[in-house]
Scaffold this active site. Structure first.
Site, PDB file in Angstrom:
ATOM      1  N   TYR A 133      19.484  10.665  45.878  1.00 37.57           N
ATOM      2  CA  TYR A 133      18.263  10.090  45.306  1.00 37.57           C
ATOM      3  C   TYR A 133      18.231  10.474  43.825  1.00 37.57           C
ATOM      4  O   TYR A 133      17.943  11.611  43.477  1.00 37.57           O
ATOM      5  CB  TYR A 133      17.052  10.632  46.059  1.00 37.57           C
ATOM      6  CG  TYR A 133      15.690  10.180  45.566  1.00 37.57           C
ATOM      7  CD1 TYR A 133      15.522   9.085  44.726  1.00 37.57           C
ATOM      8  CD2 TYR A 133      14.534  10.844  45.977  1.00 37.57           C
ATOM      9  CE1 TYR A 133      14.263   8.678  44.306  1.00 37.57           C
ATOM     10  CE2 TYR A 133      13.272  10.445  45.564  1.00 37.57           C
ATOM     11  CZ  TYR A 133      13.153   9.370  44.721  1.00 37.57           C
ATOM     12  OH  TYR A 133      11.894   8.973  44.293  1.00 37.57           O
ATOM     13  N   LYS A 161      20.252   6.011  46.001  1.00 40.03           N
ATOM     14  CA  LYS A 161      19.013   5.324  45.617  1.00 40.03           C
ATOM     15  C   LYS A 161      18.935   5.466  44.117  1.00 40.03           C
ATOM     16  O   LYS A 161      18.709   6.563  43.592  1.00 40.03           O
ATOM     17  CB  LYS A 161      17.817   5.987  46.293  1.00 40.03           C
ATOM     18  CG  LYS A 161      16.439   5.478  45.885  1.00 40.03           C
ATOM     19  CD  LYS A 161      15.368   6.224  46.673  1.00 40.03           C
ATOM     20  CE  LYS A 161      13.938   5.762  46.505  1.00 40.03           C
ATOM     21  NZ  LYS A 161      13.526   5.154  45.273  1.00 40.03           N
ATOM     22  N   ASP A 187      11.242  -1.629  41.661  1.00 41.62           N
ATOM     23  CA  ASP A 187      10.846  -2.913  42.253  1.00 41.62           C
ATOM     24  C   ASP A 187      10.690  -4.000  41.198  1.00 41.62           C
ATOM     25  O   ASP A 187      10.989  -5.167  41.453  1.00 41.62           O
ATOM     26  CB  ASP A 187       9.512  -2.762  42.995  1.00 41.62           C
ATOM     27  CG  ASP A 187       9.515  -1.582  43.945  1.00 41.62           C
ATOM     28  OD1 ASP A 187      10.577  -0.946  44.111  1.00 41.62           O
ATOM     29  OD2 ASP A 187       8.453  -1.288  44.507  1.00 41.62           O
TER      30      ASP A 187
END
Lengths: 290, 290, 290, 290
Positions: A133, A161, A187
């Site tokens: 991450y 990620k 996003d």
């Protein structure tokens, strides 16, 4: 493990305790309504770094119990306390989480050898795969292509990620490690990441906007860029207003407006005042009616 | 509460468990040999952010038990988990710690209202005074004069551990809040802070170099600047070599060389290899023989 | 070359042309009233990076003509255009400037070899000494102790204008290179730098507050720290208000209030509106009446 | 004004003088071989910030003379000396440049009002359109959506060269200002920018790799994302090696290897040593043979 994963929100009561009913509703909303491929549990969005080890386990329990095998589950177990990270990795693995993930260690200025040792220590303790991450804006940790490659040498490190702005690095990782999984973490930049052939995305706004995320991702793969861009625009109109009103509390208020018992944020995160709550409802009405 | 406080190291065994015997020895060394005025317990130097809540309590217990009322004790209780911070604040207060301290909350980008709420929440739970722990290089949190003033409005906020480079801000805080305590946090800049009339200092290198720190501080107060500068030079010759060899593990090896069972650092912090151990001994021989 | 140098302001008319009369008055004010040891000409404060090569020469001319041999003169000649830097270095040297100075090259990300080449190229062209101008907040260039040492190997590099927050580095340079000149560059931190035995200071606020700067510097040398700190406080009360109102335009307005024809700042620097002008006068009345 | 523009390199001799023959060859290479739609003259790639006003004019002359009306020409005129920026804006406009561009002012910390005044001052002086040149990594200037909007209110501000990592901001500008021109500035991220519907791109590597840039841009517009990604990969394989060997000098050596008299970089930029020259040739052979 490819696909779209919600960075799962958690519902807390006003005292900061886990609201099990609300958490189950958020899980179901993501599976049944947003129809994501999986859930990323106890990430930054889950307010993971503000809660206790016991609460983290409780959340892993509830989410697995509610989701069953309906979708894939990734357990974020990274912690500054490496013993805790190991314990959580074992716990989530025993519960049947499909993979674990761990944020790069932060606060102290760890060098790369220390970061590598951190990941290998976690992985030595479990029979599970791990997703790095990487979120430099919160951790201050920037790894380069060679360093990602060094971590990827461990076969159990199956992906990353990637919540970073450097799309050159993203492209380089993609081509250097075609068999590793790359999940886009921003996003609002999903289209730009999708065309670089990421394997999926993990996002906090998917809690309320997962369907549009899927459209962007799939349209991009089909080369329908104009359509994808239109959906990215609608998404970003939403995200810009959410960010302006406060990211996590606004998503929670939108969920509440949709009948989900999404509760409060953990202190010291602010809750919205009445004006902010009103604004959140307006955002939901304006951007999330289909 | 004025004076020189050691940012206390903790001794861990190779598995990362607290080595009580070693910790007691470090406490005694600081009280008896370094002769500091107090101990700052569970700060960054104590590897506080890498250990469990239970371990933090255990350290508070051992240190209070060993130190008794020999010196002043400050308990750093700040944590991203605010419930934990409150629990630790109560715990240390009940143990008789003279004050608590709390790092500014990090990782998430909290705004000032959230930071203020964090401090007031901790203080509402205990009948004790608090020292803000400001260390922007690790937390990313920079507060300005007005914001410090806003926190200082709470009478129980009695001061700040100022581990920052901005000596203009330090001077401004000093003059705006003459009744608040300011502790200098950069050992290698102690002289420059001392002449701004700080009330004391809190330092990690005091574990091995506390006597020189006192000399610098007291010489500065007496206006013996040339002498103070000479001691700062000797101090910085030491610190430069320690930093080059790895801050925390080198201090531990120096302590070991002095017969203190200082143990290991918690993973993912590196331990020294044999060459590093040898270098630590050389540093001790070269810079810490009086 | 030791002592206190004003980072000289320049007077411009509303069109941005040099106001020779005003510039001469500023020079005289610094020599006769502020009684500094020298002038640092065409530095950042002189708005040097906003004017043409011809204007820079004109300023070198006027200042030398006005100052004569009354005080020491340092000519800042650094420029991204290295040919211009060389031409200005020759020009100022021929005019009799006592030393030149050059800012580290900025904008492009030059590596240390390129920075070194820049300085050596300038110095190869003139029979004069050079003072490095290090101001990381504006240039982004941070050099470490070894790199300063590498530049200092050139005997004609006689010192550094150190406008940086890292007082550990300042102390290390001081002790490693006792024969090089170090000028403190942050007026508001002069006391903290003075006790590290800097050789002098170069400051923009000396245009209006040079006498207090001398007091701080000399009191620090005599070990009268309490008195020095009081003067630093008075200085910082002034500087804080100046910074709040706009650094360069406020200094100019204060000079005007004192009868000096200090003119305007070069665009795109803002000039003060009527409220700002009023505030500047108030600052002068409040902090600069003796 | 849409399309692909080369950020034009300039050829200098070893003394730093403009090599007119070489510059003409670079212009022709870009028009005839790379077949770009236009040239962006005197940008960062043109080493603009290292040369004199007279040299900038000379380059504007030579390029216009060589290019004629074959392609569109944009003149970067931004300068810290605003008089120079205005003079260059007039000069390029009189020469017939199709638009001007200006970097955001740097070095000093200008506030937004000052930045706006800078642009409007330039534009008030000429009857030409302007493209903002935003490159935060070199200037430190980050403008937000509202600030771009404020600059765009001037009808003569027709667009922005967006050399920044924030693709959310890029998307927001795109949708908020559909009639303004956005040029992508990072060649290695062209695909990710293209799908956001930028109007074109301006790149330094187009001097040697312009054809692939066009492929990426056009394939992206046609939705042939897989093909576009393959070309972006080939491009990035090239760019990664160029960056590793030194951006500007390596492009020059590649041009030389192709028979173009691309000359040297201006000091203090390094020229390649013999190993670097050899490496540049290898890069050309490996990545630029079609």
């Amino acid at each position: 493990m490819k696909g779209l994963y919600t960075a799962l929100m958690c519902s807390f009561d006003e005292s900061g305790n886990i609201n099990e009913k609300g958490l189950r509703e958020i899980v179901r909303q993501n599976i049944d309504v947003q129809q994501v491929d999986g859930l990323y549990v106890n990430g930054s969005t889950g307010e993971n770094f503000l809660i206790s080890k016991e609460q983290k386990k409780q959340i892993f329990d509830i989410v697995k119990n509610e989701a069953g095998d309906d979708v894939k589950l990734i357990a974020q177990v990274g912690a500054l306390n490496l013993d805790e990270a190991v314990e959580l990795a074992k716990y989530a693995t025993e519960l049947g989480y499909n993979a674990i993930s761990a944020v790069t260690p932060f606060y102290y200025k760890f060098d790369f050898d220390e970061i590598k040792d951190y990941y290998n220590t976690i992985l030595d303790s479990v029979d599970n795969n791990l997703i790095i991450y990487s979120i430099p804006a919160l951790t201050g940790v920037n790894m380069n292509l060679e360093q990602f490659g060094e971590l990827f040498k461990n076969d159990k490190v199956i992906g990353v990620k990637f919540t970073a702005l450097d799309f050159f690095l993203l492209e380089r990782i993609r081509h250097a490690y075609p068999d590793k999984l790359i999940y886009s973490g921003f996003d609002e930049m999903l289209l730009s990441a999708s065309v670089l052939n990421v394997d999926g995305a993990i996002g906090s706004t998917f809690n309320v906007n997962g369907q549009r995320a899927r459209q962007i991702f799939e349209l991009a793969q089909k080369g329908q860029i104009d359509e994808a861009r239109d959906v990215q625009k609608a998404t970003n109109d939403l995200i810009a207003e959410i960010l302006d009103n406060g990211l996590y509390p606004t998503i929670k208020e939108i969920l509440k407006h949709q009948g989900i018992d999404a509760g409060y944020c953990r202190k010291p995160m602010k809750s919205l005042n009445s004006e902010g709550v009103k604004k959140a409802k307006e955002i939901a009405e304006k951007h999330l009616k289909f």
